[in-house]
Design a protein around this motif. Structure first.
Motif, PDB file in Angstrom:
ATOM      1  N   ASP A 666       0.823  -1.220   0.000  1.00  0.00           N
ATOM      2  CA  ASP A 666       0.000   0.000   0.000  1.00  0.00           C
ATOM      3  C   ASP A 666       0.853   1.263   0.000  1.00  0.00           C
ATOM      4  N   PHE A 667       1.302   1.635  -1.212  1.00  0.00           N
ATOM      5  CA  PHE A 667       2.152   2.813  -1.375  1.00  0.00           C
ATOM      6  C   PHE A 667       1.374   4.018  -1.900  1.00  0.00           C
ATOM      7  N   GLY A 668       0.064   4.030  -1.617  1.00  0.00           N
ATOM      8  CA  GLY A 668      -0.769   5.102  -2.152  1.00  0.00           C
ATOM      9  C   GLY A 668      -0.474   6.471  -1.597  1.00  0.00           C
ATOM     10  N   LEU A 669       0.145   6.544  -0.407  1.00  0.00           N
ATOM     11  CA  LEU A 669       0.454   7.842   0.196  1.00  0.00           C
ATOM     12  C   LEU A 669       1.945   8.169   0.122  1.00  0.00           C
ATOM     13  N   THR A 670       2.691   7.291  -0.556  1.00  0.00           N
ATOM     14  CA  THR A 670       4.146   7.438  -0.589  1.00  0.00           C
ATOM     15  C   THR A 670       4.569   8.750  -1.224  1.00  0.00           C
ATOM     16  N   ARG A 671       5.644   9.346  -0.671  1.00  0.00           N
ATOM     17  CA  ARG A 671       6.190  10.568  -1.230  1.00  0.00           C
ATOM     18  C   ARG A 671       7.693  10.430  -1.419  1.00  0.00           C
ATOM     19  N   PHE A 672       8.194  10.946  -2.541  1.00  0.00           N
ATOM     20  CA  PHE A 672       9.621  11.078  -2.772  1.00  0.00           C
ATOM     21  C   PHE A 672      10.010  12.473  -2.278  1.00  0.00           C
ATOM     22  N   LEU A 673      10.896  12.510  -1.323  1.00  0.00           N
ATOM     23  CA  LEU A 673      11.102  13.756  -0.590  1.00  0.00           C
ATOM     24  C   LEU A 673      11.540  14.922  -1.453  1.00  0.00           C
ATOM     25  N   SER A 674      12.209  14.650  -2.551  1.00  0.00           N
ATOM     26  CA  SER A 674      12.631  15.762  -3.409  1.00  0.00           C
ATOM     27  C   SER A 674      11.442  16.474  -4.015  1.00  0.00           C
ATOM     28  N   ASP A 675      10.303  15.748  -4.078  1.00  0.00           N
ATOM     29  CA  ASP A 675       9.094  16.339  -4.650  1.00  0.00           C
ATOM     30  C   ASP A 675       8.244  17.020  -3.586  1.00  0.00           C
ATOM     31  N   THR A 676       8.607  16.876  -2.329  1.00  0.00           N
ATOM     32  CA  THR A 676       7.786  17.401  -1.246  1.00  0.00           C
ATOM     33  C   THR A 676       8.081  18.868  -1.023  1.00  0.00           C
ATOM     34  N   THR A 677       7.084  19.668  -1.189  1.00  0.00           N
ATOM     35  CA  THR A 677       7.215  21.088  -0.892  1.00  0.00           C
ATOM     36  C   THR A 677       6.123  21.478   0.075  1.00  0.00           C
ATOM     37  N   GLU A 678       6.299  22.612   0.682  1.00  0.00           N
ATOM     38  CA  GLU A 678       5.282  23.052   1.644  1.00  0.00           C
ATOM     39  C   GLU A 678       3.942  23.237   0.947  1.00  0.00           C
ATOM     40  N   GLN A 679       3.991  23.669  -0.296  1.00  0.00           N
ATOM     41  CA  GLN A 679       2.748  23.871  -1.034  1.00  0.00           C
ATOM     42  C   GLN A 679       2.023  22.557  -1.254  1.00  0.00           C
ATOM     43  N   SER A 680       2.771  21.535  -1.685  1.00  0.00           N
ATOM     44  CA  SER A 680       2.127  20.248  -1.944  1.00  0.00           C
ATOM     45  C   SER A 680       1.580  19.633  -0.674  1.00  0.00           C
ATOM     46  N   ILE A 681       2.295  19.866   0.448  1.00  0.00           N
ATOM     47  CA  ILE A 681       1.792  19.363   1.716  1.00  0.00           C
ATOM     48  C   ILE A 681       0.453  20.005   2.041  1.00  0.00           C
ATOM     49  N   THR A 682       0.370  21.318   1.847  1.00  0.00           N
ATOM     50  CA  THR A 682      -0.860  22.034   2.136  1.00  0.00           C
ATOM     51  C   THR A 682      -1.989  21.540   1.254  1.00  0.00           C
ATOM     52  N   GLU A 683      -1.698  21.352  -0.039  1.00  0.00           N
ATOM     53  CA  GLU A 683      -2.722  20.892  -0.968  1.00  0.00           C
ATOM     54  C   GLU A 683      -3.238  19.529  -0.563  1.00  0.00           C
ATOM     55  N   GLN A 684      -2.326  18.641  -0.190  1.00  0.00           N
ATOM     56  CA  GLN A 684      -2.763  17.303   0.156  1.00  0.00           C
ATOM     57  C   GLN A 684      -3.515  17.288   1.472  1.00  0.00           C
ATOM     58  N   SER A 685      -3.121  18.149   2.384  1.00  0.00           N
ATOM     59  CA  SER A 685      -3.811  18.200   3.657  1.00  0.00           C
ATOM     60  C   SER A 685      -5.249  18.633   3.466  1.00  0.00           C
ATOM     61  N   SER A 686      -5.460  19.575   2.560  1.00  0.00           N
ATOM     62  CA  SER A 686      -6.810  20.075   2.351  1.00  0.00           C
ATOM     63  C   SER A 686      -7.662  19.112   1.570  1.00  0.00           C
ATOM     64  N   SER A 687      -7.062  18.332   0.689  1.00  0.00           N
ATOM     65  CA  SER A 687      -7.857  17.440  -0.162  1.00  0.00           C
ATOM     66  C   SER A 687      -7.967  16.042   0.382  1.00  0.00           C
ATOM     67  N   MET A 688      -7.000  15.613   1.175  1.00  0.00           N
ATOM     68  CA  MET A 688      -6.994  14.238   1.622  1.00  0.00           C
ATOM     69  C   MET A 688      -6.996  14.096   3.142  1.00  0.00           C
ATOM     70  N   GLY A 689      -6.890  15.183   3.870  1.00  0.00           N
ATOM     71  CA  GLY A 689      -6.808  15.091   5.307  1.00  0.00           C
ATOM     72  C   GLY A 689      -5.408  14.699   5.741  1.00  0.00           C
ATOM     73  N   ILE A 690      -5.257  14.413   7.021  1.00  0.00           N
ATOM     74  CA  ILE A 690      -3.962  14.019   7.542  1.00  0.00           C
ATOM     75  C   ILE A 690      -3.522  12.725   6.866  1.00  0.00           C
ATOM     76  N   ARG A 691      -2.252  12.716   6.435  1.00  0.00           N
ATOM     77  CA  ARG A 691      -1.746  11.564   5.717  1.00  0.00           C
ATOM     78  C   ARG A 691      -1.474  10.428   6.684  1.00  0.00           C
ATOM     79  N   GLY A 692      -2.078   9.274   6.406  1.00  0.00           N
ATOM     80  CA  GLY A 692      -1.844   8.114   7.226  1.00  0.00           C
ATOM     81  C   GLY A 692      -3.075   7.709   8.005  1.00  0.00           C
ATOM     82  N   THR A 693      -2.855   6.879   9.038  1.00  0.00           N
ATOM     83  CA  THR A 693      -3.941   6.299   9.804  1.00  0.00           C
ATOM     84  C   THR A 693      -3.814   6.718  11.267  1.00  0.00           C
ATOM     85  N   ILE A 694      -4.956   7.099  11.850  1.00  0.00           N
ATOM     86  CA  ILE A 694      -4.968   7.528  13.238  1.00  0.00           C
ATOM     87  C   ILE A 694      -4.341   6.452  14.118  1.00  0.00           C
ATOM     88  N   GLY A 695      -3.470   6.872  15.004  1.00  0.00           N
ATOM     89  CA  GLY A 695      -2.777   5.955  15.890  1.00  0.00           C
ATOM     90  C   GLY A 695      -1.353   5.693  15.445  1.00  0.00           C
TER      91      GLY A 695
END
Length: 799
Positions: A666-695
């Motif tokens: 299950d690599f559906g949430l996987t990120r390659f760190l070179s592609d990670t920017t603050e903007q993309s984090i914000t976009e994903q947070s708003s569209s997908m919620g917190i990344r991962g599973t509670i706990g």
């Protein structure tokens, strides 16, 4: 840290609420407030004090478990699961008219007291048990929907007498059993009857024709029988408004009556596939000139396809595959100028492909494989195709297997990719690209090849088990336009992987049956499947739920990750499928190796039925699993120039093979760190919620910090502690300041024996009876758990 943050947020929110307190009180919906308070009153046991704040100090939309819509501030969701509440469901829930889903438990019989109720909509929930008989006695109801729940029991035989005003009935996708009551023929006002996907059995009522206003009738996917008598279809000829008729996936037997041609002229879809219907296709069926979708496949039909099918001038999908149909493909099929898909594979058809198919200028998908067709593909068909094929970005799979085609295999287009086409079982072919290893074409064949090269291009429309139907030309053009702008429908994985069509996966998983469902998550479901072919490969098919926001993005991320990643402790990908299903909707799936011992989750937390039938993981196996997962994370984090973060490590994403070697999936949430920017984090947070599973989510993600490898280390620490304690981080005992980490940390050194998984304690009972603290076993466990505590530290730099 997270609890403090939430406290601060709550304090700030309450402060803002005080400024608007008077206004909010006057704007509340008093009916909904009273309904919520009535629900609270019926639940006397509230161990976590959920209802303590259900009072006038907060707007009801801020009460725990209550979710409101942003626009109208009306209750849309009641989320009160896993709170150990005890009581029953108040009938006042009927006053929450905007409520959407998440209802669980039984339907309260008190709803039957709403004698003036006209509209009952409880579909798309998790309701279980039986339907109270009182609900079937509310004569005023005209809209009755309980679809897509977990309800069971029988539909009462008197329903047609007590609910005379019904216009819309939807009980599909439940577990209703027993026969269809014959009294339903009394529903004189009924427009729509949806009983599909249940466990209904017995005969179909003969007098369905009494439902003269019926437009939509779905009885598919049940266990209904016909005792070799399909005469009820003759009765349906009285239903002149009928537009949709589904009888598919039942146990119907018998011969299609000639009267089937007298069904409604408005009939748009006729689904009678996947039954045991025999005999020939009546020529009278050609009278159904309004049909756009005809499903006859998966039966035992014999004889030839009648010429009268040429009358289907509006037909877009015609599927009659997996039957015993003989004779030649009729030339009259060329009259189906709107046809998009024609699937006739797995029959006994003979002769050549008719040249008239060249008139089907909108034909996208054509599957004639596994028949007895012979000769060259007619040149008359070709002339209209090349430009059309160039406009189809999803044309990537071609199957010419097991016929009697001859001549030279082209080397351009789809024929230039060895994984995109198959010509096995045609012994008179020659040429083609080098990996085919076909004999060179003789001079004589080469001369014929000049004409054949053009004619063979039509073969590129014979797609292996491809599927597409019931969408208009305008919708198709729009879909193609969007596909060109975005990603097309080609597989996003390496070309070396074999490509599979939707139809193949449908067949492999027995139509994605519940019996083959082996897992379900936020973005999709996983099914066990057996691929057709000599080796009968068993696979896991992960089907994305594209209705879930973010699912398409996770599909791309997972494909990107699996394309690049190779390690013994990562799940191996076989291929992907990006296509269109039978309803014309986008379909995306990943095909992965199936690991026979399932997920770590099922071994650590077996269900009650599994508890007595499954062995347990011993200490050595758990240690090896911990090492395997650590090895996989080390590979992801340090073996690339650009570190890879999994983002969703948890026991359900750790799969075990026959030797109990662990593989991360299950690599559906996987990120390659070179592609990670603050903007993309914000976009994903708003569209997908917190990344991962509670706990398993590290606390810094909850406050918007950047994704990092430290997050995976935190998740690993949680999994490690769960692996040896047998307790989930979300177990009910972990409330307030007590977390799994604190629970383990407190027990370190002196009390480890008290917190380890009870199964491990039973296994090592002899060691427990000795001096436990001096035992090497307990020293080992103490050491392992201390790693879990260190990895799950609140501060990323301390992990």
């Amino acid at each position: 840290m997270l609890s403090k943050l939430l406290s601060c947020i709550l304090f700030l929110f309450c402060s803002l609420c005080k400024l608007d307190h008077v206004k909010s009180r006057t704007s509340r919906n008093e009916t909904e407030i009273q309904a919520l308070l009535a629900i609270k009153a019926r639940i006397p046991l509230d161990p976590y004090g959920v209802f303590n704040s259900w009072n006038d100090s907060l707007h009801f939309c801020n009460w725990p478990g209550v979710i409101c819509g942003r626009r109208h501030r009306r209750v849309t969701v009641l989320h009160l699961s896993s709170l150990k509440l005890a009581g029953d469901l108040s009938p006042h829930i009927a006053n929450l008219t905007f409520l959407r889903n998440h209802l669980e438990g039984n339907i309260p019989s008190e709803l039957g007291h709403l004698t003036k109720l006209k509209f009952l909509q409880l579909s798309l929930n998790k309701l279980s048990g039986t339907v109270p008989n009182k609900l079937y006695n509310i004569s005023s109801i005209y809209f009755f929907s309980l679809a897509d729940n977990q309800l069971q029991g029988q539909i009462p035989p008197y329903i047609g007498l007590t609910l005379p005003n019904l216009e819309f009935v939807s009980l599909g996708e439940n577990n209703f059993s027993g026969p269809i009551p014959t009294s339903i023929v009394n529903f004189s006002r009924l427009v729509s009857l949806e009983l599909g996907v249940n466990a209904l059995a017995g005969p179909i009522p003969r007098n369905l024709g009494s439902l003269q206003n019926i437009e939509y009738l779905n009885l598919g996917t049940n266990f209904l029988e016909s005792s070799n008598d399909l005469s009820f279809l003759t009765s349906l000829t009285n239903c002149t408004n009928l537009v949709f008729l589904a009888l598919s996936k039942n146990n119907l037997t018998g011969i299609l009556p000639d009267s089937i041609g007298n069904l409604s002229a408005n009939l748009n879809q006729l689904r009678i596939q996947t039954n045991y219907i025999s005999g020939t296709i009546p020529k009278e069926m050609g009278n159904l000139v309004g049909l756009e979708w005809l499903g006859l496949y998966g039966n035992m039909l014999t004889g030839s396809i009648p010429d009268s099918v040429g009358k289907f001038s509006k037909m877009k999908y015609f599927g009659a595959f997996i039957n015993r149909i003989t004779g030649e493909i009729p030339h009259s099929l060329g009259n189906l100028t709107q046809l998009i898909q024609l699937s006739l594979f797995d029959n006994l058809l003979e002769g050549r492909i008719p040249t008239s198919l060249g008139n089907c200028s909108y034909l996208v998908l054509l599957d004639l494989s596994r028949n007895r067709l012979n000769g060259m593909i007619p040149k008359e068909v070709i002339g209209l195709i090349p430009e059309f094929l160039a406009e189809l970005p999803f044309f990537t799979n071609l199957n010419l297997s097991f016929n009697s085609f001859e001549g030279k295999v082209p080397t351009k287009g789809v024929f230039n990719n060895i994984s995109a086409f198959s010509v096995v079982g045609n012994n008179k072919l020659c040429g083609g690209i080098e990996p085919l290893r076909l004999p060179d074409c003789s001079t004589e064949i080469a001369k014929k090849g000049k004409n054949f090269r053009r004619s063979a291009i039509i073969a590129s429309s014979i797609v292996l088990f491809a599927v597409l139907f019931f969408i208009s030309l305008v919708a198709i053009k729009r879909r193609l336009s969007l596909s060109r702008k975005k990603e097309g429908l080609a597989t996003p994985l390496d070309k070396k992987h074999p490509q599979l069509s939707y139809a193949e996966l449908l067949h492999a998983t027995d139509s994605f049956s519940l019996a083959n469902l082996i897992g379900k998550g936020r973005y999709g479901s996983v099914y066990k499947g057996i691929l057709s072919g000599d080796d009968q490969t068993t696979v896991a098919v992960k089907v994305l739920n594209l209705q879930q926001q973010g699912a398409d993005r996770t599909f791309k991320a997972e494909c990107e990750a699996l394309r690049k990643l190779r390690h013994r402790n990562l799940v191996k990908v076989i291929t992907s499928c990006s296509s269109i299903d039978f309803q014309g909707n986008n379909f995306k799936a990943l095909v992965l190796e199936l690991l026979p011992n399932g997920s770590l989750e099922t071994w650590l937390h077996p269900s009650s039925t599994e508890l007595h039938n499954s062995p347990i993981l011993n200490l050595i196996q758990r240690l090896n699993i911990a090492i395997d997962v650590a090895s996989a994370l080390d590979y992801l984090h340090s073996q690339f120039d650009k570190p890879v973060v999994h983002c969703d490590l948890k026991p359900s994403n750790v799969l075990l093979d026959t030797d109990f070697t662990a593989h991360i999936s299950d690599f559906g949430l996987t990120r390659f760190l070179s592609d990670t920017t603050e903007q993309s984090i914000t976009e994903q947070s708003s569209s997908m919620g917190i990344r991962g599973t509670i706990g398993y989510i590290p606390p810094e993600y909850g406050i918007g910090k950047e994704i990092s490898t430290h997050g995976d280390v935190f998740s690993y620490g949680i999994v490690l502690m769960e692996l040896f304690t047998g307790k989930r981080p979300t177990d009910n005992i972990f409330t307030g300041e007590l977390s799994l980490r604190e629970y383990v940390k407190t027990a370190m050194a002196d009390h480890v024996v008290e917190i380890v998984d009870t199964w491990l304690k039973f296994e090592n009972k002899a060691a427990v009876n000795q001096n436990c603290q001096s035992s090497n076993i307990w020293k080992c466990l103490d050491s392992v758990l201390s790693i879990g505590v260190s990895c799950s530290a609140d501060s990323p730099n301390e992990r």
